[in-house]
Design an enzyme around this catalytic site. Structure first.
Site, PDB file in Angstrom:
ATOM      1  N   HIS A   1       0.755  -1.057  -0.026  1.00  0.00           N
ATOM      2  CA  HIS A   1      -0.001  -0.049  -0.052  1.00  0.00           C
ATOM      3  C   HIS A   1       0.892   1.203   0.050  1.00  0.00           C
ATOM      4  O   HIS A   1       0.498   2.523  -0.156  1.00  0.00           O
ATOM      5  CB  HIS A   1      -0.909  -0.039   1.027  1.00  0.00           C
ATOM      6  CG  HIS A   1      -2.452   0.631   1.124  1.00  0.00           C
ATOM      7  ND1 HIS A   1      -2.518   1.630   0.007  1.00  0.00           N
ATOM      8  CD2 HIS A   1      -3.254   0.817   1.853  1.00  0.00           C
ATOM      9  CE1 HIS A   1      -3.719   2.170  -0.243  1.00  0.00           C
ATOM     10  NE2 HIS A   1      -4.353   1.739   1.323  1.00  0.00           N
TER      11      HIS A   1
ATOM     12  N   ASP B   1      -2.219   2.330  -4.488  1.00  0.00           N
ATOM     13  CA  ASP B   1      -3.477   3.073  -3.817  1.00  0.00           C
ATOM     14  C   ASP B   1      -4.536   1.674  -3.886  1.00  0.00           C
ATOM     15  O   ASP B   1      -4.506   1.073  -5.168  1.00  0.00           O
ATOM     16  CB  ASP B   1      -3.898   4.150  -4.470  1.00  0.00           C
ATOM     17  CG  ASP B   1      -2.860   5.418  -4.118  1.00  0.00           C
ATOM     18  OD1 ASP B   1      -2.289   5.292  -2.864  1.00  0.00           O
ATOM     19  OD2 ASP B   1      -2.761   6.157  -4.715  1.00  0.00           O
TER      20      ASP B   1
END
Length: 422
Positions: free
Chosen positions: A393, A397
């Site tokens: 992450h 995204d």
């Protein structure tokens, strides 16, 4: 005399474990001939001699950990021993070793580095390495009083242990007490304790590093496999005829779909290096292969430039090499993305762990027939597969991760488009 040293392997590999000596002390060695097999974190490699001659000494034993650049053998002059009758051409030391060797010591379980020496005091035969015997003479140690640690063969470290024994008795006893307490915690329960292989220890370490050093998250989707299964059924026989028996599997479809999705979402084909993000402009896709030694991930290179047949043939070739322990380091490094198929083991859903420095991994799963709502009025049984994308992450995204997985879904559900794009 020339030394054989552990060669430079790969940038990330600094040491290995001697898996097997392929040559015995006294054997002839040709230039470029392999004398031992070295197990590294990734693959097994053969170490060759740069000189012709005779293997006069093994400086490490099977199971020992050795570092890159460390001397592990000495090559002497001569043509070596083919049998005891040829021993007259050997050095005096080699003649002594040959004459004292036990006739029954021929099975593979005996360490190939061992030699036999007659004890001068009681004529008892002692198994010892040449370096240990020399070390004992220099230090005035009676080999009959040394307790070997491995395979009943006395080594230099066994002699050191005997000489240090008085000073370390208390420490040894304390350690033994701790071990006994640990083993006797559940005295009535059977347990098996064994050391992990180098590769499994390395895998455990790296998996923990990925878990600790990435912001890993997993997103899921499901794929209707109806169209790709029908296409494969129609094309598989002709495909095999046209491509020398290569079978058309699902992996090539998912590989080509992954390449298309990586081009659309380049962040998934990236990695973090310090404060920089490196986006790869190549598509080397790792395919997880199950072997007796655990899971290995060799890479199919330049998948964007290969057709379905070339990808399937390369996957099959890498799988065979993996199971036969013939993968090279070049097969195992510098990939950009990985696909793992837990479905072959019956997994319905999982959260795969990112491979190395990559940003994401795609997980395939079992194809299960389930009732699916086609529209408001129609329900049909369809072959469905859950797919998962685990991703870092920090780089990717959620929007990109979901979009990537949705692209995979759309291409697999419309395989004709995938074929045209290829």
């Amino acid at each position: 005399m020339p030394e054989v040293k552990v060669p430079e392997l790969a940038e990330s590999i600094t040491e290995g474990t001697i898996a097997e000596w392929l040559k015995n002390v006294g054997d002839s060695v040709e230039k470029g001939e392999a004398i031992l097999e070295l197990e590294t974190d990734k693959v097994n490699v053969e170490v060759v001699s740069e000189e012709a001659g005779v293997l006069s000494e093994q400086l490490a034993s099977e199971g020992d950990t050795v570092e890159v650049g460390q001397a592990i053998a000495i090559i002497g002059e001569g043509s070596g021993n083919a049998s005891k009758e040829n021993s007259n051409d050997n050095t005096p030391q080699q003649n002594e070793e040959t004459n004292n060797k036990k006739e029954e010591t021929t099975n593979n379980s005996v360490d190939k580095a061992e030699v036999n020496q007659a004890n001068d005091d009681n004529q008892q035969r002692i198994n010892a390495t040449p370096s240990a015997r020399r070390y004992a003479r220099e230090n005035g140690v009676n080999l009959a009083e040394v307790s070997p640690k491995t395979n009943d063969v006395v080594r230099k470290e066994d002699i050191d242990k005997k000489q240090q024994a008085p000073a370390s008795t208390q420490t040894t006893q304390q350690a033994s007490a701790k071990e006994e307490k640990k083993y006797n915690q559940y005295p009535t329960k059977p347990v098996i304790r064994e050391k992990m292989s180098r590769r499994k220890k390395t895998a455990a370490k790296k998996l923990l590093e990925v878990s600790n050093n990435t912001a890993m998250l997993t997103t899921f989707n499901e794929v209707d496999m109806t169209n790709v299964m029908e296409l494969r059924k129609r094309k598989k026989e002709q495909f095999m005829k046209d491509h020398d028996g290569t079978k058309l599997g699902f992996m090539s479809f998912f590989t080509k779909a992954s390449v298309a999705a990586l081009k659309k979402y380049p962040e998934v084909n990236a990695e973090i290096d310090g404060d920089d993000m490196i986006t790869k402009q190549y598509y080397d896709i790792g395919v997880a292969v199950s072997t007796d030694d655990g899971l290995l991930v060799p890479f199919v290179r330049d998948c964007d430039k290969k057709n379905f047949a070339e990808i399937e043939a390369e996957i099959a070739n890498l799988a065979v090499k993996a199971r036969e322990k013939k993968l090279g380091l070049d097969d195992m490094v510098n990939g950009s993305f990985t696909i793992t198929n837990g479905g072959i083991f019956g997994s319905m859903m999982s959260t795969p762990i990112i491979n190395g420095n990559q940003a994401a991994i795609l997980g395939m799963h079992s194809i299960i027939t389930r009732p699916i709502a086609i529209d408001q009025d129609t329900i049909e049984n369809r072959p469905m597969m859950y797919i998962a994308l685990s991703y870092d992450h920090r780089i990717i995204d959620g929007k990109e991760a979901v979009g990537f997985l949705k692209t995979i879904k759309e291409l697999i559900e419309n395989p004709e488009d995938l074929l045209l794009e290829s």
